[in-house]
Design a protein around this motif. Structure first.
Motif, PDB file in Angstrom:
ATOM      1  N   GLU A 130      28.409  21.705  27.756  1.00 56.44           N
ATOM      2  CA  GLU A 130      27.262  20.985  27.207  1.00 56.44           C
ATOM      3  C   GLU A 130      25.940  21.562  27.703  1.00 56.44           C
ATOM      4  N   MET A 131      25.947  22.123  28.911  1.00 61.40           N
ATOM      5  CA  MET A 131      24.730  22.724  29.455  1.00 61.40           C
ATOM      6  C   MET A 131      24.250  23.895  28.602  1.00 61.40           C
ATOM      7  N   VAL A 132      25.180  24.637  28.010  1.00 57.45           N
ATOM      8  CA  VAL A 132      24.824  25.832  27.231  1.00 57.45           C
ATOM      9  C   VAL A 132      25.123  25.644  25.748  1.00 57.45           C
ATOM     10  N   ASN A 133      25.097  24.392  25.308  1.00 55.78           N
ATOM     11  CA  ASN A 133      25.259  24.075  23.885  1.00 55.78           C
ATOM     12  C   ASN A 133      26.590  24.597  23.336  1.00 55.78           C
ATOM     13  N   TRP A 134      27.661  24.332  24.066  1.00 57.30           N
ATOM     14  CA  TRP A 134      29.022  24.670  23.671  1.00 57.30           C
ATOM     15  C   TRP A 134      29.241  26.170  23.510  1.00 57.30           C
ATOM     16  N   LYS A 135      28.485  26.950  24.270  1.00 60.04           N
ATOM     17  CA  LYS A 135      28.789  28.364  24.415  1.00 60.04           C
ATOM     18  C   LYS A 135      29.829  28.504  25.529  1.00 60.04           C
ATOM     19  N   THR A 136      30.695  29.474  25.402  1.00 61.55           N
ATOM     20  CA  THR A 136      31.826  29.569  26.331  1.00 61.55           C
ATOM     21  C   THR A 136      31.608  30.546  27.478  1.00 61.55           C
ATOM     22  N   TRP A 137      30.517  31.299  27.457  1.00 60.24           N
ATOM     23  CA  TRP A 137      30.339  32.368  28.448  1.00 60.24           C
ATOM     24  C   TRP A 137      30.253  31.829  29.870  1.00 60.24           C
ATOM     25  N   LEU A 138      29.677  30.640  30.068  1.00 59.36           N
ATOM     26  CA  LEU A 138      29.493  30.119  31.418  1.00 59.36           C
ATOM     27  C   LEU A 138      30.810  29.636  32.015  1.00 59.36           C
ATOM     28  N   GLU A 139      31.512  28.781  31.287  1.00 61.84           N
ATOM     29  CA  GLU A 139      32.761  28.225  31.809  1.00 61.84           C
ATOM     30  C   GLU A 139      33.817  29.296  32.025  1.00 61.84           C
ATOM     31  N   PHE A 140      34.075  30.084  31.004  1.00 63.38           N
ATOM     32  CA  PHE A 140      35.131  31.083  31.140  1.00 63.38           C
ATOM     33  C   PHE A 140      34.654  32.295  31.942  1.00 63.38           C
ATOM     34  N   GLY A 141      33.350  32.466  32.064  1.00 61.02           N
ATOM     35  CA  GLY A 141      32.839  33.471  32.989  1.00 61.02           C
ATOM     36  C   GLY A 141      33.147  33.090  34.428  1.00 61.02           C
ATOM     37  N   ILE A 142      33.026  31.796  34.739  1.00 61.60           N
ATOM     38  CA  ILE A 142      33.387  31.311  36.075  1.00 61.60           C
ATOM     39  C   ILE A 142      34.873  31.504  36.319  1.00 61.60           C
ATOM     40  N   CYS A 143      35.700  31.183  35.308  1.00 61.57           N
ATOM     41  CA  CYS A 143      37.149  31.395  35.448  1.00 61.57           C
ATOM     42  C   CYS A 143      37.469  32.863  35.713  1.00 61.57           C
ATOM     43  N   ALA A 144      36.821  33.758  34.971  1.00 65.22           N
ATOM     44  CA  ALA A 144      37.058  35.187  35.165  1.00 65.22           C
ATOM     45  C   ALA A 144      36.643  35.624  36.573  1.00 65.22           C
ATOM     46  N   CYS A 145      35.520  35.103  37.056  1.00 64.31           N
ATOM     47  CA  CYS A 145      35.065  35.442  38.402  1.00 64.31           C
ATOM     48  C   CYS A 145      36.039  34.939  39.457  1.00 64.31           C
ATOM     49  N   LEU A 146      36.587  33.737  39.261  1.00 67.30           N
ATOM     50  CA  LEU A 146      37.563  33.203  40.214  1.00 67.30           C
ATOM     51  C   LEU A 146      38.820  34.070  40.253  1.00 67.30           C
ATOM     52  N   PHE A 147      39.280  34.504  39.087  1.00 65.79           N
ATOM     53  CA  PHE A 147      40.439  35.409  39.060  1.00 65.79           C
ATOM     54  C   PHE A 147      40.104  36.734  39.736  1.00 65.79           C
ATOM     55  N   PHE A 148      38.883  37.218  39.560  1.00 69.55           N
ATOM     56  CA  PHE A 148      38.487  38.471  40.190  1.00 69.55           C
ATOM     57  C   PHE A 148      38.463  38.335  41.715  1.00 69.55           C
ATOM     58  N   VAL A 149      37.948  37.207  42.197  1.00 72.56           N
ATOM     59  CA  VAL A 149      37.894  36.974  43.645  1.00 72.56           C
ATOM     60  C   VAL A 149      39.293  36.889  44.236  1.00 72.56           C
ATOM     61  N   VAL A 150      40.172  36.133  43.578  1.00 76.88           N
ATOM     62  CA  VAL A 150      41.521  35.983  44.115  1.00 76.88           C
ATOM     63  C   VAL A 150      42.295  37.295  44.010  1.00 76.88           C
ATOM     64  N   PHE A 151      41.969  38.131  43.020  1.00 73.43           N
ATOM     65  CA  PHE A 151      42.588  39.453  42.933  1.00 73.43           C
ATOM     66  C   PHE A 151      42.219  40.288  44.158  1.00 73.43           C
ATOM     67  N   GLY A 152      40.942  40.244  44.549  1.00 67.33           N
ATOM     68  CA  GLY A 152      40.525  40.967  45.748  1.00 67.33           C
ATOM     69  C   GLY A 152      41.218  40.464  47.000  1.00 67.33           C
ATOM     70  N   LEU A 153      41.397  39.143  47.111  1.00 68.09           N
ATOM     71  CA  LEU A 153      42.080  38.578  48.272  1.00 68.09           C
ATOM     72  C   LEU A 153      43.540  39.005  48.324  1.00 68.09           C
ATOM     73  N   VAL A 154      44.195  38.980  47.169  1.00 65.67           N
ATOM     74  CA  VAL A 154      45.607  39.368  47.127  1.00 65.67           C
ATOM     75  C   VAL A 154      45.777  40.836  47.493  1.00 65.67           C
ATOM     76  N   ILE A 155      44.910  41.687  46.979  1.00 69.43           N
ATOM     77  CA  ILE A 155      45.001  43.110  47.306  1.00 69.43           C
ATOM     78  C   ILE A 155      44.764  43.331  48.799  1.00 69.43           C
ATOM     79  N   GLN A 156      43.836  42.585  49.374  1.00 72.39           N
ATOM     80  CA  GLN A 156      43.524  42.745  50.795  1.00 72.39           C
ATOM     81  C   GLN A 156      44.670  42.285  51.690  1.00 72.39           C
ATOM     82  N   TYR A 157      45.332  41.206  51.304  1.00 70.94           N
ATOM     83  CA  TYR A 157      46.374  40.617  52.150  1.00 70.94           C
ATOM     84  C   TYR A 157      47.767  40.765  51.550  1.00 70.94           C
TER      85      TYR A 157
END
Length: 234
Positions: free
Chosen positions: A154-181
């Protein structure tokens, strides 16, 4: 243990977002009727079932950590596909379906593999208590995730870039953690054997009085191997 719990949370967050906001999102973006939305979720259920059976077969020939990394990459790509781009006013239906399918596939792979790795990493402890904590963690994103997702849309008038951009960033962060450990995501017994071999190779070196093993388990504490070494040296 912490990496496994965080990854479990991310997979459930992505899945909770998908199962709750796809209905209103598809209605806003494509004006789909309830029958079309139900057909979408019926296909998703079949795809998830097929993926679950495929994971059981793949686990016999492919290492769990490879499947784990694969689930993260699939979730990342799927989330990226669900983002509408600045130069494209609308999210094309084909990208929506592709991203939806990838996230649907990533969840059963990640859930099954993470639980398997988590049980192996725990070692000889009361696993029921830790599995209960794991399931409790998975419930949290299903409670708060839909509210967060709807607010972001609702903040971005039902554009999906913010919500799924956050999801993509979370997957990217956890990918880095998994590779490290990734070397720690092994069965407790294997890690303990490797650690004791390391101690034997370095028994000529001075070992400090307070040494704690980096065993990735709730049994974190003074390694019995090190304790025995210290007693022998004293």
């Amino acid at each position: 243990v912490a990496v496994s719990m965080f990854l479990f949370y991310i997979h459930y967050y992505s899945f909770a977002i998908q199962e709750t906001i796809i209905t209103p999102l598809s209605s806003v973006l494509y004006e789909w009727n309830p029958l079309e939305v139900n057909l979408l979720f019926s296909c998703a259920g079949v795809l998830s079932l097929i993926t679950s059976f495929a994971v059981r077969l793949l686990a016999r020939h492919v290492e769990d950590r490879i499947l784990l990394v694969a689930s993260i990459l699939i979730g990342f790509i799927g989330s990226a596909f669900l983002m509408d781009l600045p130069f494209s006013p609308d999210l094309p239906v084909w990208r929506f379906l592709a991203g939806f399918s990838m996230v649907t596939v990533a969840f059963p792979i990640g859930r099954n593999v993470v639980l398997g790795i988590f049980g192996n990493v725990l070692g000889p402890v009361n696993q029921g208590r830790w599995m209960g904590a794991m399931i409790a963690i998975s419930a949290f994103p299903r409670i708060v995730g839909p509210f967060i997702a709807l607010e972001l849309l609702e903040m971005v008038n039902w554009k999906t870039w913010l919500e799924f951009g956050i999801c993509a960033c979370l997957f990217f962060v956890v990918f880095g953690l998994v590779i490290q450990y990734i070397d720690l995501l092994v069965p407790y017994e294997d890690f303990l054997d490797d650690f004791e071999k390391y101690v034997k190779r370095n028994r000529g070196n001075q070992i400090q009085q307070e040494v704690y093993s980096p065993i990735p388990s709730p049994i974190i504490g003074r390694s019995s191997a090190i304790v025995r070494k210290q007693r022998v040296q004293s």
